[in-house]
Design a protein around this motif. Structure first.
Motif, mmCIF file in Angstrom:
data_model
loop_
_atom_site.group_PDB
_atom_site.id
_atom_site.type_symbol
_atom_site.label_atom_id
_atom_site.label_comp_id
_atom_site.label_asym_id
_atom_site.label_seq_id
_atom_site.Cartn_x
_atom_site.Cartn_y
_atom_site.Cartn_z
ATOM 1 N N UNK A 19 0.840 -1.190 0.000
ATOM 2 C CA UNK A 19 0.000 0.000 0.000
ATOM 3 C C UNK A 19 0.872 1.236 0.000
ATOM 4 N N UNK A 20 0.700 2.058 -1.008
ATOM 5 C CA UNK A 20 1.428 3.307 -1.084
ATOM 6 C C UNK A 20 0.472 4.452 -0.814
ATOM 7 N N UNK A 21 0.998 5.520 -0.268
ATOM 8 C CA UNK A 21 0.184 6.673 0.049
ATOM 9 C C UNK A 21 0.860 7.940 -0.446
ATOM 10 N N UNK A 22 0.055 8.955 -0.615
ATOM 11 C CA UNK A 22 0.548 10.239 -1.082
ATOM 12 C C UNK A 22 -0.245 11.335 -0.396
ATOM 13 N N UNK A 68 -6.628 -0.953 -5.862
ATOM 14 C CA UNK A 68 -7.743 -0.118 -5.444
ATOM 15 C C UNK A 68 -7.227 1.244 -5.007
ATOM 16 N N UNK A 69 -7.792 2.289 -5.588
ATOM 17 C CA UNK A 69 -7.418 3.634 -5.202
ATOM 18 C C UNK A 69 -8.477 4.189 -4.252
ATOM 19 N N UNK A 70 -8.040 4.913 -3.260
ATOM 20 C CA UNK A 70 -8.950 5.544 -2.321
ATOM 21 C C UNK A 70 -8.388 6.903 -1.924
ATOM 22 N N UNK A 71 -9.251 7.717 -1.356
ATOM 23 C CA UNK A 71 -8.858 9.086 -1.058
ATOM 24 C C UNK A 71 -9.454 9.534 0.261
ATOM 25 N N UNK A 72 -8.649 10.216 1.047
ATOM 26 C CA UNK A 72 -9.084 10.837 2.287
ATOM 27 C C UNK A 72 -9.023 12.335 2.062
ATOM 28 N N UNK A 73 -10.171 12.920 1.779
ATOM 29 C CA UNK A 73 -10.210 14.335 1.436
ATOM 30 C C UNK A 73 -9.763 15.235 2.590
ATOM 31 N N UNK A 74 -10.090 14.852 3.802
ATOM 32 C CA UNK A 74 -9.725 15.663 4.954
ATOM 33 C C UNK A 74 -8.218 15.768 5.119
ATOM 34 N N UNK A 75 -7.510 14.737 4.707
ATOM 35 C CA UNK A 75 -6.058 14.715 4.842
ATOM 36 C C UNK A 75 -5.335 14.997 3.533
ATOM 37 N N UNK A 76 -6.098 15.250 2.477
ATOM 38 C CA UNK A 76 -5.509 15.452 1.151
ATOM 39 C C UNK A 76 -4.559 14.311 0.796
ATOM 40 N N UNK A 77 -5.019 13.122 1.051
ATOM 41 C CA UNK A 77 -4.199 11.937 0.867
ATOM 42 C C UNK A 77 -4.889 10.938 -0.056
ATOM 43 N N UNK A 78 -4.110 10.330 -0.910
ATOM 44 C CA UNK A 78 -4.607 9.281 -1.783
ATOM 45 C C UNK A 78 -3.791 8.018 -1.530
ATOM 46 N N UNK A 79 -4.466 6.887 -1.577
ATOM 47 C CA UNK A 79 -3.831 5.607 -1.324
ATOM 48 C C UNK A 79 -3.987 4.705 -2.539
ATOM 49 N N UNK A 80 -3.066 3.810 -2.682
ATOM 50 C CA UNK A 80 -3.168 2.781 -3.702
ATOM 51 C C UNK A 80 -2.861 1.449 -3.047
#
Length: 121
Positions: A19-22, A68-80
């Motif tokens: 799992x990578x995050x940005x 699977x891509x997902x996003x946490x808008x509150x943290x401005x973070x996207x995960x793969x």
């Protein structure tokens, strides 16, 4: 400017998961899209997955059903989330964000420095 920092890359065996995050930081008014691209040596950079406002997602055919891509808008973070990794998934993975720094500014694309994902057989 907007800064993107990726994390979570590494070495895994084929069939494994990673799992990578940005996370985007800096002056950000709004983010309309975030996604992941990858580039292997000698090859062009290609889209892996992207998510945009409204919840729409796009996946490369080669990763559909595994990533699977997902996003946490509150943290401005996207995960793969990458499952059932294959050797051909080996590449440098780059995060991209389409962001607006101020209300009346236009959207621009920002790129992270990349994180290496290596899949061994």
């Amino acid at each position: 400017q907007v800064q993107l920092v990726e994390s979570g890359g590494g070495l895994v065996q084929a069939g494994g998961s990673l799992r990578v995050s940005c996370t985007a930081s800096g002056t950000i008014f709004s983010i309309s899209a975030m996604g992941w691209y990858r580039q292997a040596p000698g090859k062009q950079r290609e889209l892996v997955a992207e998510t945009i406002d409204g919840g729409l997602t796009t996946y490369a055919d080669s990763v559909k059903g595994r990533f699977t891509i997902s996003r946490d808008n509150a943290k401005n973070t996207v995960y793969l989330q990458m499952n059932d990794l294959k050797v051909e998934d080996t590449a440098t993975y780059y995060c991209k964000s389409r962001a607006k720094r101020e209300r009346y500014y236009g959207y621009m694309d920002y790129w992270g420095q990349g994180t290496q994902v290596t899949v061994s057989s």
